[in-house]
Design a protein around this motif. Structure first.
Motif, PDB file in Angstrom:
ATOM      1  N   ASP A   8      17.202   2.499  61.321  1.00  0.00           N
ATOM      2  CA  ASP A   8      18.111   2.001  62.231  1.00  0.00           C
ATOM      3  C   ASP A   8      17.655   1.881  63.505  1.00  0.00           C
ATOM      4  N   GLU A  10      18.579   0.374  66.138  1.00  0.00           N
ATOM      5  CA  GLU A  10      19.619   0.512  67.356  1.00  0.00           C
ATOM      6  C   GLU A  10      19.999   1.869  67.651  1.00  0.00           C
ATOM      7  N   TRP A  13      17.495   3.625  69.569  1.00  0.00           N
ATOM      8  CA  TRP A  13      17.441   3.133  70.872  1.00  0.00           C
ATOM      9  C   TRP A  13      18.526   4.056  71.657  1.00  0.00           C
ATOM     10  N   ARG A  14      19.574   3.947  71.133  1.00  0.00           N
ATOM     11  CA  ARG A  14      20.807   4.789  71.657  1.00  0.00           C
ATOM     12  C   ARG A  14      20.633   6.265  71.696  1.00  0.00           C
ATOM     13  N   LYS A  50      13.260  -5.572  70.921  1.00  0.00           N
ATOM     14  CA  LYS A  50      14.226  -4.437  71.156  1.00  0.00           C
ATOM     15  C   LYS A  50      14.003  -3.771  72.527  1.00  0.00           C
TER      16      LYS A  50
END
Ligand SMILES: [Mg+2]
Length: 171
Positions: A8, A10, A13-14, A50
């Motif tokens: 994942d 995303e 990155w979070r 990303k």
């Protein structure tokens, strides 16, 4: 996780991860496989889009790793001697990032994962891509299975399985 494709991005990155360090053999491609599969090329494009840096950290030799680095356009550290920290540090230095901003992805507990953990780095274990591999790696995998079983017995639990059985009255 079964493969890199299930990661994942995303979520990483979070969590502040900016650098994906990755093993090569049996993580990105089968052992000594020279080409970059289209699926991998697409995944790398997506990761780069990303904003992630992606860098290979491999224990395999320079000839093998450099050839794949050229084919994929990825930066790489060859002869990394994982689980020693040298190779990881070289990669971190290259991007001027601390271990907390990186994640290590690999198929081997005793090299990829243990090495990352020594530096306090987040790590993701994936299943090896191809059963064909170096005999030494096969021997190590047997020990890894034992180690995983021991970890499980000490509290690293498999997902809870709900038994679907008959009710008491037999219906
Ligand atoms: Mg590997």
């Amino acid at each position: 996780m079964r493969s890199i494709y299930e990661i994942d991005l995303e979520d990483l990155w979070r969590r502040g991860k900016r650098l994906i360090l990755t093993d090569l053999d049996n993580t990105l491609v089968p052992w000594n496989h020279p080409q970059v599969p289209e699926k991998l090329a697409d995944w790398l494009k997506m990761a780069h889009a990303k904003g992630f840096h992606v860098c290979i950290v491999s224990n395999n030799g320079e000839a093998r790793v450099d050839a794949f680095a050229r084919a994929s356009g990825l930066p790489a550290v060859a002869g990394a001697r994982k689980p020693k920290s040298t190779g990881f540090r070289m990669a971190l230095e290259r991007f001027q990032l601390p271990p907390e901003a990186a994640v290590m992805v690999g198929d081997q507990l005793f090299t990829d994962i243990q090495g990352a953990n020594r530096l306090g780095m987040y790590s993701i274990l994936v299943l090896p891509l191809d059963p064909k591999e170096w005999w030494g790696t096969k021997a190590v995998r047997m020990m890894e299975r034992v180690a995983l079983m021991m970890l499980r017995s000490r509290g690293l639990k498999r997902p809870h399985v709900v038994r679907v059985g008959r009710s008491e009255d037999g219906r």
